[in-house]
Design an enzyme around this catalytic site. Structure first.
Site, PDB file in Angstrom:
ATOM      1  N   ARG A  63     -43.174  18.629  36.391  1.00 36.01           N
ATOM      2  CA  ARG A  63     -44.466  19.212  36.789  1.00 36.01           C
ATOM      3  C   ARG A  63     -45.265  19.215  35.952  1.00 36.01           C
ATOM      4  O   ARG A  63     -46.571  18.978  36.053  1.00 36.01           O
ATOM      5  CB  ARG A  63     -43.891  20.740  36.944  1.00 36.01           C
ATOM      6  CG  ARG A  63     -45.208  21.687  37.343  1.00 36.01           C
ATOM      7  CD  ARG A  63     -44.678  22.951  37.709  1.00 36.01           C
ATOM      8  NE  ARG A  63     -45.570  23.816  38.322  1.00 36.01           N
ATOM      9  CZ  ARG A  63     -46.258  24.938  37.720  1.00 36.01           C
ATOM     10  NH1 ARG A  63     -45.915  24.969  36.402  1.00 36.01           N
ATOM     11  NH2 ARG A  63     -47.268  25.698  38.228  1.00 36.01           N
ATOM     12  N   HIS A  67     -49.303  18.119  36.730  1.00 30.89           N
ATOM     13  CA  HIS A  67     -50.501  18.979  36.417  1.00 30.89           C
ATOM     14  C   HIS A  67     -51.145  17.977  35.555  1.00 30.89           C
ATOM     15  O   HIS A  67     -52.556  18.237  35.275  1.00 30.89           O
ATOM     16  CB  HIS A  67     -49.992  20.048  36.126  1.00 30.89           C
ATOM     17  CG  HIS A  67     -49.449  21.064  36.750  1.00 30.89           C
ATOM     18  ND1 HIS A  67     -49.978  22.500  36.636  1.00 30.89           N
ATOM     19  CD2 HIS A  67     -48.774  20.775  38.182  1.00 30.89           C
ATOM     20  CE1 HIS A  67     -49.325  23.252  37.831  1.00 30.89           C
ATOM     21  NE2 HIS A  67     -48.896  22.234  38.727  1.00 30.89           N
ATOM     22  N   ASP A  75     -53.666  11.289  31.272  1.00 30.56           N
ATOM     23  CA  ASP A  75     -54.309  11.203  29.851  1.00 30.56           C
ATOM     24  C   ASP A  75     -53.533  12.160  28.880  1.00 30.56           C
ATOM     25  O   ASP A  75     -53.994  12.067  27.446  1.00 30.56           O
ATOM     26  CB  ASP A  75     -55.513  11.215  29.686  1.00 30.56           C
ATOM     27  CG  ASP A  75     -56.161  12.666  30.184  1.00 30.56           C
ATOM     28  OD1 ASP A  75     -55.248  13.530  30.580  1.00 30.56           O
ATOM     29  OD2 ASP A  75     -57.410  13.010  30.296  1.00 30.56           O
ATOM     30  N   ASN A  95     -51.442  26.943  34.983  1.00 32.17           N
ATOM     31  CA  ASN A  95     -50.518  26.514  34.261  1.00 32.17           C
ATOM     32  C   ASN A  95     -50.048  27.871  33.200  1.00 32.17           C
ATOM     33  O   ASN A  95     -49.102  27.840  32.757  1.00 32.17           O
ATOM     34  CB  ASN A  95     -51.131  25.639  33.072  1.00 32.17           C
ATOM     35  CG  ASN A  95     -51.364  24.279  34.006  1.00 32.17           C
ATOM     36  OD1 ASN A  95     -50.869  23.941  34.583  1.00 32.17           O
ATOM     37  ND2 ASN A  95     -52.723  23.688  33.347  1.00 32.17           N
ATOM     38  N   PRO A 165     -53.469  21.844  43.541  1.00 29.78           N
ATOM     39  CA  PRO A 165     -53.378  22.911  44.912  1.00 29.78           C
ATOM     40  C   PRO A 165     -52.534  24.041  44.602  1.00 29.78           C
ATOM     41  O   PRO A 165     -51.283  23.942  44.007  1.00 29.78           O
ATOM     42  CB  PRO A 165     -52.910  21.868  45.744  1.00 29.78           C
ATOM     43  CG  PRO A 165     -51.861  20.887  44.980  1.00 29.78           C
ATOM     44  CD  PRO A 165     -53.055  20.713  43.922  1.00 29.78           C
ATOM     45  N   HIS A 195     -40.165  19.671  45.144  1.00 29.18           N
ATOM     46  CA  HIS A 195     -39.597  20.989  44.840  1.00 29.18           C
ATOM     47  C   HIS A 195     -38.012  21.266  45.467  1.00 29.18           C
ATOM     48  O   HIS A 195     -37.723  22.426  45.514  1.00 29.18           O
ATOM     49  CB  HIS A 195     -40.475  21.748  45.972  1.00 29.18           C
ATOM     50  CG  HIS A 195     -41.799  22.101  45.483  1.00 29.18           C
ATOM     51  ND1 HIS A 195     -42.910  22.874  46.145  1.00 29.18           N
ATOM     52  CD2 HIS A 195     -42.428  21.804  44.349  1.00 29.18           C
ATOM     53  CE1 HIS A 195     -43.704  22.923  45.417  1.00 29.18           C
ATOM     54  NE2 HIS A 195     -43.740  22.290  44.099  1.00 29.18           N
ATOM     55  N   THR A 196     -37.505  20.242  45.441  1.00 30.22           N
ATOM     56  CA  THR A 196     -35.871  20.183  45.524  1.00 30.22           C
ATOM     57  C   THR A 196     -35.165  20.659  44.162  1.00 30.22           C
ATOM     58  O   THR A 196     -34.143  21.380  44.081  1.00 30.22           O
ATOM     59  CB  THR A 196     -35.502  18.875  45.986  1.00 30.22           C
ATOM     60  OG1 THR A 196     -34.037  19.118  46.253  1.00 30.22           O
ATOM     61  CG2 THR A 196     -35.283  17.817  44.908  1.00 30.22           C
ATOM     62  N   THR A 245     -29.885  23.492  46.510  1.00 32.64           N
ATOM     63  CA  THR A 245     -29.356  22.739  45.331  1.00 32.64           C
ATOM     64  C   THR A 245     -30.456  22.510  44.489  1.00 32.64           C
ATOM     65  O   THR A 245     -31.143  21.436  44.109  1.00 32.64           O
ATOM     66  CB  THR A 245     -29.312  21.109  45.919  1.00 32.64           C
ATOM     67  OG1 THR A 245     -30.392  20.555  46.539  1.00 32.64           O
ATOM     68  CG2 THR A 245     -27.976  21.217  46.799  1.00 32.64           C
ATOM     69  N   ASP A 250     -32.256  15.876  45.527  1.00 32.86           N
ATOM     70  CA  ASP A 250     -31.941  15.305  46.669  1.00 32.86           C
ATOM     71  C   ASP A 250     -33.023  15.653  47.899  1.00 32.86           C
ATOM     72  O   ASP A 250     -34.107  16.209  47.405  1.00 32.86           O
ATOM     73  CB  ASP A 250     -30.474  15.898  47.224  1.00 32.86           C
ATOM     74  CG  ASP A 250     -30.524  17.447  47.388  1.00 32.86           C
ATOM     75  OD1 ASP A 250     -31.485  18.149  47.468  1.00 32.86           O
ATOM     76  OD2 ASP A 250     -29.136  18.094  47.147  1.00 32.86           O
TER      77      ASP A 250
END
Length: 322
Positions: A63, A67, A75, A95, A165, A195-196, A245, A250
């Site tokens: 993440r 971000h 950068d 954040n 978003p 998001h798994t 999971t 996956d």
């Protein structure tokens, strides 16, 4: 006549050489082959140890890269602490109380600096750490493009604006946000598969499980037990983004969407009767296609507006400009 041709050729060669350091410069997987050939191995060892200690860390490091790239390009600006001359991005709404893993990046940087001082950028460390996090949780491999340099400043305003978003996003907003950085709607659906793994705070999923209608009632009831309706109560309580999971990379995230068990409002927007339904269903059926498309989208995301050549710097400490 002959001498003028030689002069013209020399001028052209010189021009091309100068351009190669600027507009023609590009990221490449072998950027550190001569200057720091073991960098990926070193980053991987630190990431694996961190994920072994806490599975959630893999999602947190992935993440951070996302971000970082969505705010003025990949950068390393998300890593910068506040200074007297600028406010960093860590306290921006997407954040604050949410972005994490900075200490792991510090640890990686200290290892890399001992190996190859002043060579590897923090922005590249984020990109490699994202790959190694996915691998540590059973996900696919991709060749990480390298050669980014680090920003010397950060932008709280950009991070606090519309660049990232929010979990309340509509499908149209998701598409616009990704298109703004050169990513397609298909890239967006593939990258959403991140998001798994990982978890979300109650503040992110409270509106969805209490107010939306496209959510499985039993699933919503379960999530409400750990997320009271009043704002300010249990805000930091966590729930897995993928209840099946959450510690394994996956394609089950997409199958969750098919049965209205996406944790966030923005998750369920991907399968809500719109044009992205088809791809969600395809990824749910075909984990190989998902892995291939996710890897390609990660490479594309990692190429967003990098600093190269003489732009930026190679930070000695990822938290502060040199």
């Amino acid at each position: 006549m002959g001498s003028s041709k030689i002069m013209s050729f020399s001028f052209l060669a010189c021009t091309l050489f100068l351009m190669s350091g600027t507009s023609l410069a590009q990221l490449t997987p072998d950027f550190y082959d001569l200057t720091c050939p073991k960098v990926i191995e070193v980053v991987g060892s630190v990431v694996k140890a961190a994920v072994l200690r806490e599975k959630r860390m893999g999602a947190s490091l992935l993440r951070l890269h996302f971000h970082d790239c969505f705010v003025n390009g990949c950068d390393g600006s998300i890593l910068l602490d506040d200074t007297p001359s600028f406010r960093g991005e860590k306290t921006a709404n997407p954040n604050v109380n949410s972005a994490r893993g900075f200490e792991v990046i510090d640890d990686i940087k200290s290892h890399v600096e001992r190996l190859c001082p002043g060579v590897v950028s923090c922005a590249d460390i984020l990109a490699i750490a994202a790959l190694e996090s996915v691998l540590a949780l059973g996900g696919p491999y991709w060749r990480v493009n390298l050669g980014r340099r680090d920003s010397i400043s950060a932008s709280f305003d950009a991070a606090n604006g519309n660049a990232i978003p929010p979990p309340t996003s509509s499908l149209d907003n998701l598409v616009r946000t990704f298109q703004a950085v050169g990513l397609t709607a298909d890239d967006m659906v593939a990258l959403a598969g991140a998001h798994t793994i990982g978890q979300a705070r109650c503040t992110s999923f409270r509106p969805h499980v209490y107010n939306d209608t496209n959510v499985d009632p039993l699933f919503a009831s379960l999530r409400r037990t750990n997320c009271p309706i009043p704002n300010g109560v249990g805000d930091n309580n966590l729930a897995p983004l993928d209840a099946r999971t959450s510690n394994h990379f996956d394609n089950s995230y997409y199958n969750n969407l098919l049965i209205n068990q996406g944790l966030l409002h923005s998750d369920m927007q991907l399968h809500s009767g719109g044009f992205t339904d088809r791809l969600v269903e395809e990824y749910g059926r075909d984990p190989i296609k998902f892995n291939v498309d996710f890897s390609a989208a990660m490479i594309k995301m990692g190429d967003i507006s990098p600093l190269m050549g003489n732009d930026g710097e190679i930070r000695r400490n990822c938290r502060v400009p040199n």
